[in-house]
Design an enzyme around this catalytic site. Structure first.
Site, mmCIF file in Angstrom:
data_model
loop_
_atom_site.group_PDB
_atom_site.id
_atom_site.type_symbol
_atom_site.label_atom_id
_atom_site.label_comp_id
_atom_site.label_asym_id
_atom_site.label_seq_id
_atom_site.Cartn_x
_atom_site.Cartn_y
_atom_site.Cartn_z
ATOM 1 N N GLU A 26 42.479 -13.135 34.178
ATOM 2 C CA GLU A 26 41.118 -13.381 33.716
ATOM 3 C C GLU A 26 41.187 -14.400 32.590
ATOM 4 O O GLU A 26 42.245 -14.667 32.046
ATOM 5 C CB GLU A 26 40.450 -12.071 33.272
ATOM 6 C CG GLU A 26 40.288 -11.073 34.431
ATOM 7 C CD GLU A 26 39.322 -9.935 34.126
ATOM 8 O OE1 GLU A 26 38.371 -10.157 33.364
ATOM 9 O OE2 GLU A 26 39.546 -8.827 34.653
ATOM 10 N N CYS B 280 48.875 -4.860 23.757
ATOM 11 C CA CYS B 280 49.674 -4.983 24.977
ATOM 12 C C CYS B 280 50.659 -6.130 24.868
ATOM 13 O O CYS B 280 51.687 -6.132 25.531
ATOM 14 C CB CYS B 280 48.754 -5.190 26.170
ATOM 15 S SG CYS B 280 47.618 -6.557 25.911
ATOM 16 N N GLU C 74 44.838 -5.399 33.855
ATOM 17 C CA GLU C 74 45.644 -5.848 32.715
ATOM 18 C C GLU C 74 46.341 -4.607 32.175
ATOM 19 O O GLU C 74 45.701 -3.738 31.570
ATOM 20 C CB GLU C 74 44.748 -6.526 31.674
ATOM 21 C CG GLU C 74 44.193 -7.846 32.216
ATOM 22 C CD GLU C 74 43.109 -8.487 31.367
ATOM 23 O OE1 GLU C 74 42.694 -7.892 30.360
ATOM 24 O OE2 GLU C 74 42.665 -9.585 31.735
ATOM 25 N N ASN D 165 43.058 0.393 22.395
ATOM 26 C CA ASN D 165 43.797 -0.340 21.355
ATOM 27 C C ASN D 165 42.993 -1.474 20.718
ATOM 28 O O ASN D 165 43.095 -1.699 19.514
ATOM 29 C CB ASN D 165 45.141 -0.827 21.894
ATOM 30 C CG ASN D 165 45.002 -1.776 23.051
ATOM 31 O OD1 ASN D 165 44.077 -1.669 23.850
ATOM 32 N ND2 ASN D 165 45.899 -2.725 23.146
HETATM 33 P P1 NAD Z 1 44.964 4.487 29.663
HETATM 34 O O1 NAD Z 1 45.431 3.952 30.962
HETATM 35 O O2 NAD Z 1 45.400 5.835 29.263
HETATM 36 O O3 NAD Z 1 43.377 4.509 29.599
HETATM 37 C C1 NAD Z 1 42.614 3.354 29.815
HETATM 38 C C2 NAD Z 1 41.271 3.742 30.370
HETATM 39 O O4 NAD Z 1 41.427 4.289 31.663
HETATM 40 C C3 NAD Z 1 40.528 4.789 29.557
HETATM 41 O O5 NAD Z 1 39.161 4.444 29.534
HETATM 42 C C4 NAD Z 1 40.757 6.048 30.365
HETATM 43 O O6 NAD Z 1 39.762 7.016 30.180
HETATM 44 C C5 NAD Z 1 40.727 5.519 31.764
HETATM 45 N N1 NAD Z 1 41.415 6.332 32.769
HETATM 46 C C6 NAD Z 1 42.516 7.105 32.609
HETATM 47 N N2 NAD Z 1 42.864 7.674 33.776
HETATM 48 C C7 NAD Z 1 41.966 7.256 34.711
HETATM 49 C C8 NAD Z 1 41.793 7.503 36.095
HETATM 50 N N3 NAD Z 1 42.620 8.301 36.775
HETATM 51 N N4 NAD Z 1 40.756 6.908 36.713
HETATM 52 C C9 NAD Z 1 39.910 6.100 36.053
HETATM 53 N N5 NAD Z 1 40.021 5.833 34.739
HETATM 54 C C10 NAD Z 1 41.045 6.400 34.067
HETATM 55 O O7 NAD Z 1 45.396 3.379 28.608
HETATM 56 P P2 NAD Z 1 45.278 3.491 27.016
HETATM 57 O O8 NAD Z 1 46.288 4.488 26.578
HETATM 58 O O9 NAD Z 1 43.852 3.646 26.640
HETATM 59 O O10 NAD Z 1 45.714 2.021 26.555
HETATM 60 C C11 NAD Z 1 47.023 1.661 26.250
HETATM 61 C C12 NAD Z 1 47.673 0.944 27.424
HETATM 62 O O11 NAD Z 1 46.895 -0.188 27.788
HETATM 63 C C13 NAD Z 1 49.045 0.401 27.122
HETATM 64 O O12 NAD Z 1 49.881 0.616 28.228
HETATM 65 C C14 NAD Z 1 48.807 -1.091 26.962
HETATM 66 O O13 NAD Z 1 49.942 -1.906 27.202
HETATM 67 C C15 NAD Z 1 47.731 -1.329 27.937
HETATM 68 N N6 NAD Z 1 46.993 -2.545 27.604
HETATM 69 C C16 NAD Z 1 47.117 -3.660 28.392
HETATM 70 C C17 NAD Z 1 46.444 -4.829 28.068
HETATM 71 C C18 NAD Z 1 46.564 -6.081 28.885
HETATM 72 O O14 NAD Z 1 45.742 -6.957 28.725
HETATM 73 N N7 NAD Z 1 47.556 -6.207 29.749
HETATM 74 C C19 NAD Z 1 45.617 -4.842 26.952
HETATM 75 C C20 NAD Z 1 45.520 -3.692 26.172
HETATM 76 C C21 NAD Z 1 46.203 -2.548 26.520
#
Ligand code: NAD
Length: 499
Positions: A480, A301, A267, A168
């Protein structure tokens, strides 16, 4: 129009598809396989991404270990000079980064040019500055024999850190973790989201051009399960994982690191509330909530998905918010007038549209949007949705409980401050909240009562990078930001000296 040609060259035979490679031990490497990256604006193929195999992740981890002693042993000034060079490199190639980020995400140039890329550079500057000016925790302790002891917490790098980031805010969230990791003397393997691989590749190029020592920063492209993500989280020689993404992915990563008892910093998702009291500055609140619901097409997020409005201004507020939603300019990302671009992918749009359908099934009134815009041009192959507002759902509806991660919110009326606090806190997430009121005492009181890591009063997304960032519950583990990042990226050794 001309500006769309800056980036969205229509399918011409000569058009080159970018090749995005891994960066391991100071060298760019092909992967064993490649996967395609499509534009969320018009669906065309924009890049082929080289997926890192298990052996490549192994070599990246080994290189990071080899590089660690020299990197951790550099004088702080020399190490942080490297970080400043990375910041300068991003700034020098600002347009490359901007176009790459917009290409991957479709986000409007006005947003990416003001937020994503500048913050990518700023993250390196902020953590370089922090590392240079850091103090040390110490205590003078009285001893039973009437003398004293000096205790101090000497901080060493955690070691080889795995950084796994989402799609995102790709560069911003990647550098938010890479920068403190490097500043405090760690070496890094970074894995960007498979959906947004471009700016991470540019960051590796910048590191290469800036002469960062080989092995200090490595890049592995790929997916999560059975790919680079899992190869990292299950690797015995990675010392910790810092992750931003979905809560369910965080749970999977926790399971993966459990056998090695590795530290994690998470996060995760949110289902953030905005609380609008009748005494709020009405126009400021409408502006602020419009921003917090629809910014980056709702894919931050910290975005608001639940809005609670005090009953005397409820009808007026819903009408004003709906008017603002309908007026948002949805368009080509390179058009400076565009306020909302597409969602990040067709796949993600399927998820968001499933919630649009679910909301109707759960009995929502759709006050604005609810569908897919029709342009009559190439954008109809993209991942656009309409800014959407719901009312009338019961508070236990799935659309009020689950994170949608799109340009949508539900608006609920409330009668008392206690009720507003109870409704806002009735969630398993705990990331962010925004309170809108002119009553200063109430602003403090309600913000402090929010079960979240970040509470804003009369603003949203205003960030000082020294402050603690993160959430509780399904929203994450740890904080963080500024010196809070020290806790994850370093291991203290307490030294006690009898004097
Ligand atoms: P996602 O969890 O699908 O993917 C994030 C990352 O994790 C990607 O690089 C993906 O390839 C990797 N990944 C997926 N499965 C994995 C596994 N089993 N093992 C290791 N790595 C794995 O998230 P997304 O769809 O890319 O992002 C959107 C989500 O992120 C939303 O839920 C959003 O709220 C959250 N988000 C949180 C914050 C925060 O600071 N709290 C910030 C931005 C986004």
């Amino acid at each position: 129009s001309t500006y769309t040609y800056l980036f969205y060259i229509p399918t011409e035979p000569s058009m080159t598809i970018r090749q995005l490679r891994n960066y391991i031990d100071g060298r760019f490497e092909d992967g064993a396989t490649t996967f395609d990256k499509h534009s969320p604006v018009d669906g065309r193929l924009i890049a082929q991404v080289h997926e890192a195999g298990r052996d490549q992740v192994d070599r990246a981890v080994a290189a990071a270990h080899r590089a660690l002693p020299a990197w951790a042993g550099l004088p702080v000034a020399a190490r942080t000079d490297h970080l400043l060079a990375l910041a300068d490199g991003i700034t020098r190639r600002f347009d490359d980064f901007l176009q790459a980020e917009i290409g991957d995400t479709g986000k409007p140039v006005g947003w990416a040019g003001k937020i994503d890329i500048p913050r990518g550079a700023a993250n390196f500057r902020v953590f370089a500055e922090l590392a240079r000016t850091l103090d040390m925790e110490s205590y003078m302790t009285d001893t039973p024999d009437g003398r004293q002891a000096l205790n101090y917490a000497y901080r060493k790098p955690l070691g080889v850190v795995g950084v796994i980031s989402p799609w995102n805010l790709p560069l911003l969230l990647l550098t938010w973790k890479v920068a403190p990791a490097l500043a405090f003397g760690n070496t890094v393997i970074m894995k960007p989201s498979e959906v947004t691989p471009s700016t991470a590749t540019l960051l590796a190029e910048v590191a290469h051009e800036a002469g960062l020592p080989a092995g200090v920063l490595n890049l592995a492209h790929g997916f999560g399960p059975d790919s680079a993500g899992e190869f990292m989280t299950t690797h015995p020689d990675i010392d910790g994982i810092t992750f931003t993404g979905e809560s369910a992915t965080g749970a999977a990563i926790m399971r993966a690191v459990a056998p090695g008892v590795k530290p994690v910093s998470f996060e995760l998702g949110g289902k953030n509330a905005a609380l609008v009291f009748a005494d709020a500055d009405f126009e400021a609140a409408v502006d602020g909530v419009t921003q917090s619901v629809f910014a980056n097409c709702g894919q931050v997020c910290l975005c608001t998905e639940r809005v609670y409005v005090e009953r005397p201004i409820y009808e007026r507020f819903v009408a004003a918010l709906a008017e603002r939603a309908r007026a948002l300019r949805i368009g080509w990302p390179m058009d400076p007038a565009t306020e909302m671009g597409p969602l990040v992918s067709r796949e993600h749009r399927e998820k968001v549209l499933s919630y649009f359908a679910l909301a109707r099934a759960e009995g929502a009134t759709v006050v604005a949007g609810g569908g897919v815009p029709v342009f009559g041009d190439a954008r109809d192959q993209g991942a656009y949705v309409e800014p959407t507002i719901w009312t009338g759902l019961a508070e236990d509806a799935r659309c009020i409980k689950e994170e949608v991660f799109g340009p949508v919110c539900h608006v609920t009326p409330f009668d008392t401050e206690d009720e507003a606090i109870r409704l806002a806190n009735d969630t398993r997430y705990g990331l962010a909240a925004a309170v809108w009121t002119q009553n200063l005492t109430r602003g403090h009181r309600v913000a402090q009562a929010m079960k979240v890591g970040l509470a804003w009063v009369n603003c949203w997304f205003l960030r000082d990078l020294r402050t603690p960032f993160g959430g509780s519950g399904l929203s994450g583990i740890g904080r963080e930001g500024g010196r809070h990042s020290l806790h994850f990226y370093t291991e203290p050794t307490n030294v006690c000296i009898k004097l």
